[in-house]
Design a protein around this motif. Structure first.
Motif, PDB file in Angstrom:
ATOM      1  N   PHE A  60      11.336   8.672  10.850  1.00  0.00           N
ATOM      2  CA  PHE A  60      11.001   8.065   9.565  1.00  0.00           C
ATOM      3  C   PHE A  60      11.941   8.587   8.480  1.00  0.00           C
ATOM      4  CE2 PHE A  60       8.856   7.693   5.537  1.00  0.00           C
ATOM      5  CZ  PHE A  60       8.185   6.482   5.601  1.00  0.00           C
ATOM      6  N   LYS A  61      12.177   9.890   8.491  1.00  0.00           N
ATOM      7  CA  LYS A  61      13.053  10.487   7.483  1.00  0.00           C
ATOM      8  C   LYS A  61      14.462   9.921   7.579  1.00  0.00           C
ATOM      9  CE  LYS A  61      14.864  14.902   5.804  1.00  0.00           C
ATOM     10  NZ  LYS A  61      14.812  16.378   5.931  1.00  0.00           N
ATOM     11  N   ALA A  62      14.966   9.768   8.804  1.00  0.00           N
ATOM     12  CA  ALA A  62      16.314   9.228   8.978  1.00  0.00           C
ATOM     13  C   ALA A  62      16.404   7.805   8.439  1.00  0.00           C
ATOM     14  CB  ALA A  62      16.708   9.270  10.453  1.00  0.00           C
ATOM     15  N   MET A  63      15.401   6.968   8.736  1.00  0.00           N
ATOM     16  CA  MET A  63      15.423   5.588   8.253  1.00  0.00           C
ATOM     17  C   MET A  63      15.242   5.542   6.734  1.00  0.00           C
ATOM     18  SD  MET A  63      16.215   3.402  10.459  1.00  0.00           S
ATOM     19  CE  MET A  63      15.922   2.025   9.346  1.00  0.00           C
ATOM     20  N   SER A  78      14.998  12.237   0.372  1.00  0.00           N
ATOM     21  CA  SER A  78      14.501  13.488   0.946  1.00  0.00           C
ATOM     22  C   SER A  78      15.179  14.705   0.347  1.00  0.00           C
ATOM     23  CB  SER A  78      14.705  13.487   2.464  1.00  0.00           C
ATOM     24  OG  SER A  78      16.077  13.514   2.775  1.00  0.00           O
ATOM     25  N   ASP A  79      16.282  14.510  -0.376  1.00  0.00           N
ATOM     26  CA  ASP A  79      16.933  15.646  -1.033  1.00  0.00           C
ATOM     27  C   ASP A  79      16.154  16.109  -2.256  1.00  0.00           C
ATOM     28  OD1 ASP A  79      18.971  15.867   0.706  1.00  0.00           O
ATOM     29  OD2 ASP A  79      20.460  14.817  -0.505  1.00  0.00           O
ATOM     30  N   LYS A 105       5.852   8.723   3.639  1.00  0.00           N
ATOM     31  CA  LYS A 105       5.394   8.204   4.934  1.00  0.00           C
ATOM     32  C   LYS A 105       3.898   7.945   4.899  1.00  0.00           C
ATOM     33  CE  LYS A 105       5.161   9.373   9.888  1.00  0.00           C
ATOM     34  NZ  LYS A 105       5.542   8.055  10.397  1.00  0.00           N
ATOM     35  N   GLU A 106       3.136   8.843   4.275  1.00  0.00           N
ATOM     36  CA  GLU A 106       1.686   8.672   4.216  1.00  0.00           C
ATOM     37  C   GLU A 106       1.321   7.421   3.414  1.00  0.00           C
ATOM     38  OE1 GLU A 106      -2.375   9.680   4.940  1.00  0.00           O
ATOM     39  OE2 GLU A 106      -0.467  10.211   5.878  1.00  0.00           O
ATOM     40  N   VAL A 107       2.029   7.184   2.303  1.00  0.00           N
ATOM     41  CA  VAL A 107       1.754   5.981   1.516  1.00  0.00           C
ATOM     42  C   VAL A 107       2.066   4.728   2.329  1.00  0.00           C
ATOM     43  CG1 VAL A 107       2.356   4.671  -0.556  1.00  0.00           C
ATOM     44  CG2 VAL A 107       2.171   7.144  -0.685  1.00  0.00           C
ATOM     45  N   VAL A 108       3.242   4.712   2.969  1.00  0.00           N
ATOM     46  CA  VAL A 108       3.627   3.544   3.769  1.00  0.00           C
ATOM     47  C   VAL A 108       2.662   3.341   4.924  1.00  0.00           C
ATOM     48  CG1 VAL A 108       5.409   2.625   5.306  1.00  0.00           C
ATOM     49  CG2 VAL A 108       6.059   3.641   3.121  1.00  0.00           C
ATOM     50  N   ARG A 109       2.273   4.452   5.574  1.00  0.00           N
ATOM     51  CA  ARG A 109       1.336   4.345   6.694  1.00  0.00           C
ATOM     52  C   ARG A 109       0.003   3.772   6.222  1.00  0.00           C
ATOM     53  NH1 ARG A 109       1.996   2.741  10.644  1.00  0.00           N
ATOM     54  NH2 ARG A 109      -0.003   1.738  10.755  1.00  0.00           N
ATOM     55  N   PHE A 146      11.238  -0.982   2.138  1.00  0.00           N
ATOM     56  CA  PHE A 146      10.886   0.379   2.547  1.00  0.00           C
ATOM     57  C   PHE A 146       9.697   0.388   3.506  1.00  0.00           C
ATOM     58  CE2 PHE A 146      13.423   1.706  -1.148  1.00  0.00           C
ATOM     59  CZ  PHE A 146      14.137   2.746  -0.571  1.00  0.00           C
ATOM     60  N   ALA A 147       8.677  -0.426   3.231  1.00  0.00           N
ATOM     61  CA  ALA A 147       7.490  -0.422   4.094  1.00  0.00           C
ATOM     62  C   ALA A 147       7.829  -0.898   5.494  1.00  0.00           C
ATOM     63  CB  ALA A 147       6.399  -1.293   3.484  1.00  0.00           C
ATOM     64  N   ALA A 148       8.537  -2.020   5.586  1.00  0.00           N
ATOM     65  CA  ALA A 148       8.856  -2.569   6.901  1.00  0.00           C
ATOM     66  C   ALA A 148       9.979  -1.805   7.586  1.00  0.00           C
ATOM     67  CB  ALA A 148       9.228  -4.043   6.767  1.00  0.00           C
ATOM     68  N   GLY A 149      10.995  -1.413   6.819  1.00  0.00           N
ATOM     69  CA  GLY A 149      12.178  -0.827   7.427  1.00  0.00           C
ATOM     70  C   GLY A 149      11.981   0.566   7.978  1.00  0.00           C
ATOM     71  N   THR A 150      11.099   1.342   7.372  1.00  0.00           N
ATOM     72  CA  THR A 150      10.894   2.716   7.839  1.00  0.00           C
ATOM     73  C   THR A 150       9.856   2.787   8.958  1.00  0.00           C
ATOM     74  OG1 THR A 150       9.312   3.002   6.023  1.00  0.00           O
ATOM     75  CG2 THR A 150      11.549   3.804   5.673  1.00  0.00           C
ATOM     76  N   ASP A 151       8.738   2.124   8.765  1.00  0.00           N
ATOM     77  CA  ASP A 151       7.597   2.283   9.668  1.00  0.00           C
ATOM     78  C   ASP A 151       7.852   1.677  11.045  1.00  0.00           C
ATOM     79  OD1 ASP A 151       4.861   3.407   9.549  1.00  0.00           O
ATOM     80  OD2 ASP A 151       4.271   1.388  10.122  1.00  0.00           O
TER      81      ASP A 151
END
Length: 529
Positions: A206-209, A223-224, A234-238, A329-334
């Motif tokens: 998830f962090k990489a995406m 993440s920086d 991640k928790e919000v998107v999840r 962000f929601a679709a691309g990471t999860d």
């Protein structure tokens, strides 16, 4: 820059990933609380039928399906894993099946040939989506590239995505960015390797995406900013994906929309707001920079969209821009991180397949090296592993629903206008008429095969097909082999103590995306030189 921290009173007991199931007992309790409304609804419907002479909206014959209960219809048959419940029902009633979910007629497609009809042959008739109540939060349904109606605004958003983010030329130019993010991923895992600590595979993916998307969109590595921001993001998107994926009484009984009986829309208002607060700060900061004479434009999506907004060359206001970022962000990471987690789970569960993949990569590019875009075509077994993961564990098991714009005749039955149409790609991926030993993880089935996941072969459509195919497909299909191949080639892997490959927890958790019920934690080992 820090993502706002949750207010515990808002999420405890509601959006925790431990409370995302929707069992029949919970549904019954909610239905009992809504009995007065449902009785009123039943009376209104009865009056309507009498006034119309008991004629149905469509003169055609509905596809077969289970007998519905009064008022409830077939709601109680969904359970907490609808993709599996619907697959079992399809074995009884057939791959073209109708259900009554409250007031909503739903048609479920469970074969590749019928999926082709819905997503290709009759694509124009099925190109729009039902407006589910959750997506009405903050008006997202009006401007979403994933959920919005097909029309000029939607086409503009698709064109922006295809031209400025996911075009092959753009992706080719971003190879160095992806290589850098893959190196950061490997460095993070290497740290755990030196400590002998387990890695949460879904979390690092998830962090990489997130890093790839945030750099592409904002020229900013989120993440920086703070060590906790990825976990919070991640928790919000999840939570968003879980809430959108829950069966919602307000969708099945429109009379209940105003009271939001399960609180789903209300919670999504909060989750969307958290992300919008973050986007607002980033946008405001960029607008201030753009006013400076010394400003050098960034070659990112934000600058492109702000320029389009200023030129008025597209119907693109700030609200629309933020909703586009939400979709991306929601679709691309999860989806990508969950697919990588399932792939690693299957490899650790099948050591021979892992060894074969590792040998292919070592022989092709050398032990311990990162996978690059140019390497992927020379790694057919790695590609087969990803395709097999798509087949067994599609990120969106029921795709996003479609809505029939007109009555459509299929196989001697009628899919009536305004019916909700679901394509069960999870069931298609396990169809024994298409796949030998369909429940086995067997990448070899794709060696020498022309089947790919780009929407042309309807046996394997994890991204959908037709005009509503996922616009992020080109990025996902590039990132997955890079991440998976580099993790395989840079480390040995073992499960945490006490966990045996043969007895690994393979249960899934249904939302919009299909997650592992128990996150995969594995220990990276140094390579033997």
């Amino acid at each position: 820059m820090r993502l706002p921290v949750y207010k515990q009173t808002m999420i405890l007991g509601f959006t925790s990933t431990k409370n995302t199931k929707f069992p029949n007992q919970m549904m019954m309790e909610l239905l009992m609380a809504c009995v007065p409304f449902l009785l009123s609804l039943a009376l209104i419907q009865a009056v309507k039928l009498i006034s119309k002479g008991s004629k149905t909206a469509s003169s055609g014959k509905l596809p077969p399906g289970p007998t519905p209960l009064p008022i409830l219809g077939n709601l109680l048959k969904l359970g907490d894993k609808p993709h599996k419940s619907l697959a079992k029902l399809a074995k009884i009633h057939g791959p073209l099946m109708s259900l009554k979910l409250g007031q909503i007629t739903t048609v479920v497609i469970s074969s590749s040939s019928l999926a082709k009809q819905v997503l290709q042959t009759f694509d124009l008739s099925f190109c729009n989506r039902p407006v589910i109540e959750a997506i009405r939060a903050r008006g997202h349904h009006e401007v979403s590239v994933a959920w919005g109606p097909v029309g000029v605004p939607w086409r503009n958003l698709r064109r922006i995505c295809n031209s400025n983010i996911f075009a092959n030329q753009k992706l080719d130019s971003d190879q160095d960015l992806r290589r850098k993010k893959i190196q950061e991923l490997v460095n993070q895992v290497d740290e755990s390797c030196r400590l002998g600590a387990a890695v949460d595979i879904g979390q690092v993916a998830f962090k990489a995406m997130l890093n790839v998307l945030s750099t592409t969109i904002f020229s900013l590595d989120l993440s920086d900013s703070d060590s906790d921001i990825v976990k919070e993001f991640k928790e919000v998107v999840r939570c968003i994906m879980d809430e959108v994926g829950k069966p919602n009484l307000a969708d099945y009984f429109p009379l209940l929309r105003k009271i939001d009986p399960q609180g789903i829309k209300g919670r999504l208002e909060i989750h969307f707001g958290l992300l919008f607060d973050l986007f607002d700060r980033i946008i405001d900061e960029r607008l201030l920079l753009r006013k400076q004479q010394s400003y050098i434009p960034s070659n990112d999506l934000l600058d492109t969209l702000l320029s389009l907004n200023e030129d008025n060359s597209e119907d693109l206001d700030m609200n629309c821009i933020k909703h586009l970022f939400l979709d991306l962000f929601a679709a691309g990471t999860d989806t990508t991180s969950s697919t990588l987690e399932w792939a690693m789970t299957e490899l650790l569960r099948n050591p021979k397949i892992l060894s074969k993949a590792k040998a292919e990569i070592e022989q092709t590019i050398g032990k311990g090296k990162l996978i690059q875009d140019s390497d992927v075509d020379r790694l057919p077994y790695l590609q087969a592993i990803i395709k097999e993961t798509f087949r067994l564990h599609p990120a969106v098991p029921l795709l996003l629903p479609r809505r029939a714009g007109v009555d459509v005749e299929m196989c001697g039955f009628t899919v009536p206008k305004d019916a909700q149409v679901m394509v069960n790609v999870w069931a298609i991926g396990r169809d024994p008429s298409l796949w030998e030993d369909p429940d086995l993880f067997m990448p070899e089935r794709f060696l020498g095969s022309d089947i790919d996941a780009r929407g042309r072969n309807f046996e394997l459509i994890p991204f959908g097909a037709g005009r509503r195919i996922c616009p992020g497909l080109p990025l996902a299909t590039r990132m997955l082999p890079l991440m998976l191949g580099s993790l395989i080639n840079s480390f040995g892997w073992k499960l945490e103590d006490g966990i045996i490959a043969q007895t690994m927890d393979m249960e899934d958790r249904f939302g919009v995306t299909l997650q592992k019920a128990q996150p995969l934690r594995a220990i990276p080992l140094p390579l033997q030189r």
